[in-house]
Design an enzyme around this catalytic site. Structure first.
Site, PDB file in Angstrom:
ATOM      1  N   CYS A  82       0.998  -1.222   0.194  1.00 33.01           N
ATOM      2  CA  CYS A  82      -0.339  -0.031  -0.257  1.00 33.01           C
ATOM      3  C   CYS A  82       1.095   1.622  -0.251  1.00 33.01           C
ATOM      4  O   CYS A  82       1.953   1.390  -1.312  1.00 33.01           O
ATOM      5  CB  CYS A  82      -0.833  -0.200   1.670  1.00 33.01           C
ATOM      6  SG  CYS A  82      -2.515   1.208   1.063  1.00 33.01           S
ATOM      7  N   HIS A 192      -3.815  -4.665  -0.470  1.00 35.01           N
ATOM      8  CA  HIS A 192      -3.425  -4.911   0.832  1.00 35.01           C
ATOM      9  C   HIS A 192      -3.522  -6.642   0.577  1.00 35.01           C
ATOM     10  O   HIS A 192      -4.929  -7.217   0.571  1.00 35.01           O
ATOM     11  CB  HIS A 192      -4.900  -4.690   1.917  1.00 35.01           C
ATOM     12  CG  HIS A 192      -4.066  -3.638   2.518  1.00 35.01           C
ATOM     13  ND1 HIS A 192      -2.734  -3.450   3.300  1.00 35.01           N
ATOM     14  CD2 HIS A 192      -4.584  -1.845   2.132  1.00 35.01           C
ATOM     15  CE1 HIS A 192      -2.810  -1.793   3.502  1.00 35.01           C
ATOM     16  NE2 HIS A 192      -4.239  -1.021   2.718  1.00 35.01           N
ATOM     17  N   GLU A 194      -2.535  -8.834   2.517  1.00 33.29           N
ATOM     18  CA  GLU A 194      -3.212  -9.019   3.971  1.00 33.29           C
ATOM     19  C   GLU A 194      -4.605  -9.251   4.162  1.00 33.29           C
ATOM     20  O   GLU A 194      -5.724 -10.327   5.254  1.00 33.29           O
ATOM     21  CB  GLU A 194      -2.391  -9.178   5.021  1.00 33.29           C
ATOM     22  CG  GLU A 194      -3.342  -7.366   5.368  1.00 33.29           C
ATOM     23  CD  GLU A 194      -2.468  -6.076   4.635  1.00 33.29           C
ATOM     24  OE1 GLU A 194      -3.002  -5.371   5.012  1.00 33.29           O
ATOM     25  OE2 GLU A 194      -1.489  -6.586   3.765  1.00 33.29           O
TER      26      GLU A 194
END
Length: 214
Positions: A82, A192, A194
């Site tokens: 990011c 992102h 994750e």
């Protein structure tokens, strides 16, 4: 043996969820601001949320640009996520203010050219042939984005015709923007991983495998 990965803690970033996701991908993960640990690790993750300028300042306070540069000079893998990707570029412009980045890549991070900003939610990406980050991931898989700024152009050219060009993945929100980059030991994602479910988990697993194969 599992890859030893450091997540650089410089006061910005979704650290704990990134830590858990990388551990699920098979890495041994440490969250620290210690530059020596960041230099010695098998892999380094540079997270980032919020404003470009704040992330850039925080990164410099822990010696981040020097650590990143030294790692890359020795072929040490680095992954930006990011705003951690955005600060790898030369500069960012937010609200008319220009801030200096790490300068690993030429170019400027600027506001998305879209009717609706921020770009928040799930989107597909267009990964190039031969991508290792997106290996085994179907073209219609979606990734989670939350950002108002991005690199809208890719300006780095190979230093010689014998050098392989970086692999650049694109996404579109109003206009195309850089969604991920694979440039030797330096990789980055605007989304992102994750927070991107199974597809994001596969990206992280692919990166950890790249670290282990080094």
């Amino acid at each position: 043996m599992s890859a030893n990965v450091v997540i650089l803690d410089y006061g910005s970033g979704n650290l704990r969820s990134a830590q858990r996701a990388l551990e699920r991908a098979g890495a041994e993960v440490t969250v620290t601001a210690d530059p020596h640990a960041a230099l010695d690790a098998d892999g380094l993750v540079v997270p980032g949320v919020g404003a470009f300028e704040a992330c850039s300042i925080g990164l410099r306070e822990v010696g981040g640009p020097r650590v990143i540069g030294k790692r890359l000079a020795g072929g040490g893998p680095v992954l930006g996520i990011c705003v951690g990707m955005q600060v790898l570029f030369e500069q960012g412009i937010e609200h008319g203010v220009t801030s200096e980045g790490c300068g690993e890549w030429p170019g400027t991070v600027e506001r998305l050219r879209a009717d609706i900003v921020p770009h928040m939610g799930w989107n597909t990406v267009d990964a190039p042939e031969g991508s290792r980050l997106f290996a085994g991931i179907a073209p219609d898989e979606r990734f989670y984005f939350v950002h108002s700024y991005a690199a809208l152009r890719w300006e780095l050219e190979p230093a010689s015709p014998r050098m392989a060009p970086p692999l650049v993945t694109w996404a579109t929100h109003g206009a195309p923007f850089v969604a991920a980059v694979e440039n030797g030991p330096l990789c980055a994602t605007q989304f992102h991983p994750e927070k991107s479910g199974d597809a994001g988990a596969r990206v992280l697993a692919n990166w950890v495998a790249m670290v282990e194969a080094r």
